[in-house]
Design an enzyme around this catalytic site. Sequence first.
Site, short mmCIF file in Angstrom:
data_model
loop_
_atom_site.label_atom_id
_atom_site.label_comp_id
_atom_site.label_asym_id
_atom_site.label_seq_id
_atom_site.Cartn_x
_atom_site.Cartn_y
_atom_site.Cartn_z
CB ILE A 2 -0.80 112.29 -67.59
CG1 ILE A 2 -0.24 112.18 -69.01
CG2 ILE A 2 -1.28 110.93 -67.07
CD1 ILE A 2 -1.24 111.77 -70.03
N GLY A 49 -5.00 103.76 -71.99
CA GLY A 49 -5.17 105.00 -71.24
C GLY A 49 -4.00 105.92 -71.48
CD GLU A 50 0.46 105.30 -70.45
OE1 GLU A 50 1.07 105.78 -71.44
OE2 GLU A 50 0.89 104.33 -69.82
N GLY A 51 -3.91 108.79 -72.36
CA GLY A 51 -4.07 109.69 -73.50
C GLY A 51 -3.43 109.13 -74.76
#
Length: 358
Positions: free
Chosen positions: A65, A317-319
């Site tokens: 991240i 988000g954040e992966g």
Amino acid sequence: MPSLPPSWSHQLCKPDSQAASQAAERQQVLTKPPGSLGQLEQLAIRFAGLQGMEHPAIDPVRITIFAGDHGVCEEGVSAFPQEVTAQMIANFASGGAAISVMARYLGASLEVVNLGTVGEVSVLAGVRDELIAPVTANLAVTDAMTEAQVCSALTSGDAAAERAASAGCRLFIGGDMGIGNTTSAAALACALLNLPPETLVGPGTGLDAAGISHKSAVVSRALNRHGSNTGPLATLASLGGFEIAALTGAILGCAYRGIPVLVDGFIVSVAALVAVRQQPDAWHWLVFAHQSAEPGHQAVLQALDAKPLLDLGMRLGEGSGAAVAVPLLRAACELHNGMASFADAGVTDKDQTEGRES
């Protein structure tokens, strides 16, 4: 421009067509009608080519991240204050964020790279401090990053890819954290795709209709300032953010080192767009995890000729969207590697039946 990572100037790795062909042949003799596992079959074949072996594997998985704050928040484009970026870095480290939960669930390694935040971040386990500046400049009035800053961010991303390669990782997921980054990503996408803000700007962290309209006007100002006919790196410096540039560097770094990248949502896809515009062969190393609920994502996916695996209405988000797709990739490889062939199982296949009928 200052010195760039090697992944930006050297030839990228290319998929192994022979391994992919061998995997495709294997799919034809497994105990099932050809094509009956749909995209799972194609995923296994594709990963065989990317990994250069007939029997591909997904693990180990690395999640990185990248976090950074955006000066454009001066314009009031986010529903959340900028202090949240630093607070979320601490939340990642303590294991309370969605991506932290998914990393534990998947058994994936997780690291966080802090590139610069307005709020103070203490020394935390699992967080790398690679500080460029506390915040980018306000992209509505000036370039978001200097040449030196964008190169530092690209280098941080490339270094993350190198760490993943050194750890023997077979799959890389990049994630983002930065209040205001959907404004930056929308501006970048508008510039690269020559599309108006009204088609790409969305709610981000939860703006209402009036907030989206204001955000779109801010992006218009940024695009008018930026002008046109600039290359991907200059556009990235003008309209991007530290974490978007680092993601771009990580994507190119993985493609340079032969590591497949599972692409998350809107922010990471915009970074992928920059990477592909800079190095078109990077596209071969990208697998697109999901269709984000952020409005601009569809246009970016279309520009990348991407077919995402999932559509769950996610926009965190954040992966996180990419992490949710990992079990699909694992299933594709397990089925490909573990199923018996018709000959092994003593099962009559279609060709044998046709042979008797003839």
